[in-house]
Write an enzyme that holds these catalytic residues in place. Structure first.
Site, short mmCIF file in Angstrom:
data_model
loop_
_atom_site.label_atom_id
_atom_site.label_comp_id
_atom_site.label_asym_id
_atom_site.label_seq_id
_atom_site.Cartn_x
_atom_site.Cartn_y
_atom_site.Cartn_z
N HIS A 1 0.84 -1.21 0.00
CA HIS A 1 0.00 0.00 0.00
C HIS A 1 0.88 1.26 0.00
O HIS A 1 0.73 2.14 -0.86
CB HIS A 1 -0.91 -0.02 1.23
CG HIS A 1 -1.84 1.14 1.35
ND1 HIS A 1 -3.15 1.09 0.94
CD2 HIS A 1 -1.64 2.40 1.82
CE1 HIS A 1 -3.71 2.27 1.15
NE2 HIS A 1 -2.83 3.09 1.68
N GLU A 2 1.81 1.32 0.94
CA GLU A 2 2.66 2.52 1.04
C GLU A 2 3.58 2.63 -0.18
O GLU A 2 3.87 3.75 -0.64
CB GLU A 2 3.46 2.53 2.34
CG GLU A 2 2.62 2.54 3.63
CD GLU A 2 1.58 3.65 3.71
OE1 GLU A 2 1.83 4.74 3.16
OE2 GLU A 2 0.49 3.42 4.30
N HIS B 1 1.76 4.51 -2.79
CA HIS B 1 1.84 5.97 -2.58
C HIS B 1 3.20 6.49 -3.05
O HIS B 1 3.30 7.54 -3.69
CB HIS B 1 1.70 6.30 -1.09
CG HIS B 1 0.30 6.25 -0.56
ND1 HIS B 1 -0.72 7.03 -1.05
CD2 HIS B 1 -0.26 5.51 0.45
CE1 HIS B 1 -1.84 6.79 -0.37
NE2 HIS B 1 -1.59 5.87 0.54
N GLU C 1 -4.75 7.76 -2.87
CA GLU C 1 -5.29 6.51 -2.35
C GLU C 1 -5.62 5.55 -3.50
O GLU C 1 -5.55 4.34 -3.34
CB GLU C 1 -6.52 6.81 -1.49
CG GLU C 1 -6.83 5.80 -0.42
CD GLU C 1 -5.74 5.56 0.61
OE1 GLU C 1 -4.81 6.38 0.74
OE2 GLU C 1 -5.80 4.52 1.27
#
Ligand code: ZN
Length: 512
Positions: free
Chosen positions: A276-277, A280, A306
Site C-alpha cells: 500500500h505505502e 503511494h 489513495e
C-alpha cells in the site's frame, strides 16, 4: 516587471515554501520513527515555527500581488489541448498559477487567530481522544469534538462555498471535489456493495487461520523489501522504516520514504501495508523532473493518492497472478506456516470478506460501507441535524444498517478513528474515492492492454508502472483529479467500474 519575471519571482517564493515544507516532513518522519519521547516539546516548537513561516509565505502580500497581477480575479484555465494525452506537465505555467492562487486564497481567508485556535484544539482533541478511547468514554471526548466541529464551521465559512458548507472542508483534502458528486457515486457504490456482500455471506466461510500464526519478523522484513523492490520502489531515493501507523512521506524531491509495521502474529499487515505505502511512493517518485521543487511536484489529491496505493495493494497485490509470481518465494521463507497451503487457498484467504467493526481491518467489499457511515454522519454533524451528544447512538444504528453488526463499546465504534479528533472533517470520503478512481483507471488500462494481469504472473511490473506514470504520476498536481479522470477514461467519475471489478473478482473467488 515582465510577466516572465513575475512568474520567475513567484516560482522562487514557491521553491522556498516547498523547501520549508520538506523540512517539516523530515522532522515529522523523525518524530514518528525514532525520536526520543521527551523531545516532543522541542519538536512541536520547531514544527510550529516552520508552519508559521510556510503560512506567511503563502498568504504573504508579495504572493497576493503577483497572483493578482498574473491571474486577475479568476482561476487560470489550462489552455485547450493542454490536457491531451502525452502533453507536457505544465509548459505554459497555467497549472502553476491556478494552484498558487488557490493556495494563497485559502491561506488569506482563514484568519491567523483561527489557525492557532484550530491547532490548539487539535492537539487537545487528540490527547482527549486517546484517553477516551482507552477508557471507552465518549462523554470525555464530547466537548473537544464540539469545539472542533464549531471551528470547522467557522473555517468553512471563512473559506467560502457555493452549494454546501461541507464542500469547503472536502476541498482541503480533495481539491475541486463537491459533496454532491460524492453523494452520487457513494449512492451507486452502496447498492452494489450491499448486494455483493449479501451473496458472499451466503457462501461457505473461508478458513484463513493459517494467516494468524507465528511469522518471524526478520523474514517478513526481507519479503516486504523484496516485493517493494520488485514492483519498482527506488531505494536510492527512499527507504522503509517502522512506525505505529504506516505512512508515506516526502522529505525531498528525491527522498520518498515509507514506513510499515511488523506483527509477528499476523502476516497480512506488514506485507499488504508495505505494498500500500509503496503504491503511494511510486506515485511521488514518478513525478516529472520539470515539476521538482514546485507546488506541483507532488500527488494531486488524497483520493488520487489513495487510488494508487489501493491499486497496488488490492487490484495488483491481492490478485491471483501476483501470487503466481511471489508465492513460491513466500513458501520458502515460511515453510512451517504455509507448507500445506495451496496458492488458491492463500489468495482466497488474503481476500476474505467479513463485516467487521474496525475500518482499518476491513476487506475491499465492506471498506466502502465504513466510509459511507462516516461521510453521512459528518455531514449531519456539520449541518447541525445531529447533535454531538447523539453521535454514538447514530453511529451504532447506521453501522447495523450498513454492515449488519452493532458495536458494543464506543471504542470499537465512534471512537475508533483518529481523524475527527484532529479536526479532519471531509477527509474520510477520499479513502473510498480512491477505490473508485483506481478501478476506473484500471478499466481504462485493461481496455488498452487486455493481458496486463498476465505480466504480473511473470514478475513484470514495469508495464503497469509505466502506464500509470505516463497517465498519472508524471503530472504531479498539474492536473486535477477530475482532469485525470476525464483525460484517461473519457468520463466523469463513476462507481460502476469499482462495482464491476469486485463483482468479477468475488464471483470467482467465492464461486457465487
Ligand atoms: Zn493510503
Amino acid at each position: 516587471m515582465s510577466r516572465e519575471k513575475k512568474i520567475d519571482r513567484l516560482r522562487e517564493i514557491d521553491r522556498q515554501t516547498q523547501t520549508l515544507g520538506s523540512i517539516v516532513q523530515l522532522l515529522s518522519w523523525d518524530q514518528e520513527t525514532g525520536m526520543p519521547p521527551a523531545a516532543v516539546g522541542g519538536r512541536s516548537e520547531q514544527l510550529s515555527l516552520l508552519e508559521g513561516m510556510i503560512h506567511d509565505n503563502t498568504a504573504g502580500e508579495e504572493v497576493g500581488e503577483l497572483v493578482g497581477e498574473l491571474c486577475g480575479d479568476s482561476t487560470p484555465e489550462l489552455p485547450p489541448g493542454a490536457l491531451l494525452r502525452g502533453a507536457e506537465p505544465d509548459p505554459d505555467s497555467s497549472a502553476f498559477l491556478r494552484t498558487m492562487r488557490r493556495e494563497h486564497l485559502r491561506a488569506v481567508r482563514i484568519p491567523r487567530r483561527l489557525v492557532t485556535e484550530f491547532a490548539r484544539a487539535q492537539s487537545r482533541g487528540q490527547a482527549a481522544w486517546i484517553s477516551a478511547r482507552e477508557k471507552d468514554d465518549f462523554a470525555a471526548f464530547l466537548p473537544h469534538l464540539q469545539t472542533l466541529l464549531d471551528l470547522n464551521r467557522e473555517k468553512a465559512d471563512a473559506v467560502g462555498y457555493e452549494e454546501d458548507r461541507y464542500d469547503a472542508l472536502l476541498d482541503e483534502y480533495e481539491p475541486w471535489m463537491k459533496a454532491s458528486t460524492v453523494d452520487r457515486v457513494f449512492d451507486e457504490m452502496s447498492g452494489a456493495l450491499r448486494s455483493l456482500l449479501d451473496r458472499i455471506m451466503g457462501a461457505p466461510e473461508v478458513d484463513d487461520a493459517f494467516l494468524y500464526t507465528d511469522y518471524p519478523v526478520e523474514q517478513q522484513k526481507l519479503f516486504s523489501r523484496q516485493v517493494a523492490e520488485a514492483i519498482g520502489y527506488d531505494f536510492s531515493r527512499g527507504n522503509i522504516s517502522e512506525s505505529a501507523h504506516p505512512f508515506t512521506i516526502r522529505p525531498g524531491d528525491d527522498d520518498v520514504r515509507i514506513t510499515t509495521r511488523y506483527n509477528p502474529a499476523s502476516f497480512k499487515s506488514a506485507i499488504f501495508g508495505t505494498i500500500h505505502e509503496t503504491g503511494h511512493a511510486l506515485y511521488e517518485q514518478g513525478v516529472d523532473d520539470s515539476l521538482k521543487g514546485s507546488v506541483l511536484g507532488q500527488g494531486t489529491s488524497l483520493g488520487i493518492h489513495e487510488s494508487q496505493s489501493r491499486t497496488w495493494e488490492n487490484m495488483i497485490g491481492r490478485s491471483s497472478e501476483f501470487w503466481k509470481h511471489f508465492y513460491p518465494g513466500l513458501c520458502e521463507l515460511f515453510p512451517e506456516n504455509l507448507g500445506g497451503v495451496s496458492r488458491e487457498r492463500f489468495v482466497q484467504s488474503v481476500n476474505k470478506v467479513e463485516p467487521s467493526l474496525i475500518r482499518i481491518e476491513a476487506d475491499e467489499v465492506t471498506y466502502g460501507l465504513h466510509i459511507i457511515l462516516r461521510f453521512r454522519l459528518e455531514r449531519e454533524l456539520l449541518s447541525g441535524n445531529l447533535p454531538v451528544a447523539d453521535l454514538p447512538g447514530a453511529w451504532n444504528d447506521l453501522c447495523e444498517e450498513l454492515l449488519g453488526i452493532r458495536p458494543r463499546r464506543d471504542a470499537e465504534g465512534v471512537l475508533q478513528d483518529v481523524h475527527w479528533s484532529m479536526g479532519a472533517i471531509g477527509y474520510f470520503p477520499t479513502y473510498a474515492l480512491g477505490n473508485l478512481y483506481g478501478a476506473q483507471f484500471f478499466a481504462a488500462l485493461k481496455k488498452e492492454e487486455p493481458d496486463i494481469e498476465k505480466s504480473f504472473g511473470s514478475g513484470n511490473f514495469s508495464k503497469v508502472r509505466e502506464w500509470l506514470t505516463g497517465r498519472i504520476y508524471r503530472y504531479g498536481s498539474s492536473r486535477t483529479a477530475g482532469e485525470l479522470v476525464h483525460t484517461i477514461t473519457g468520463e466523469d467519475l463513476q462507481a460502476k467500474y469499482f462495482a464491476d471489478y469486485l463483482e468479477t473478482k468475488y464471483t470467482q473467488l467465492y464461486d457465487l
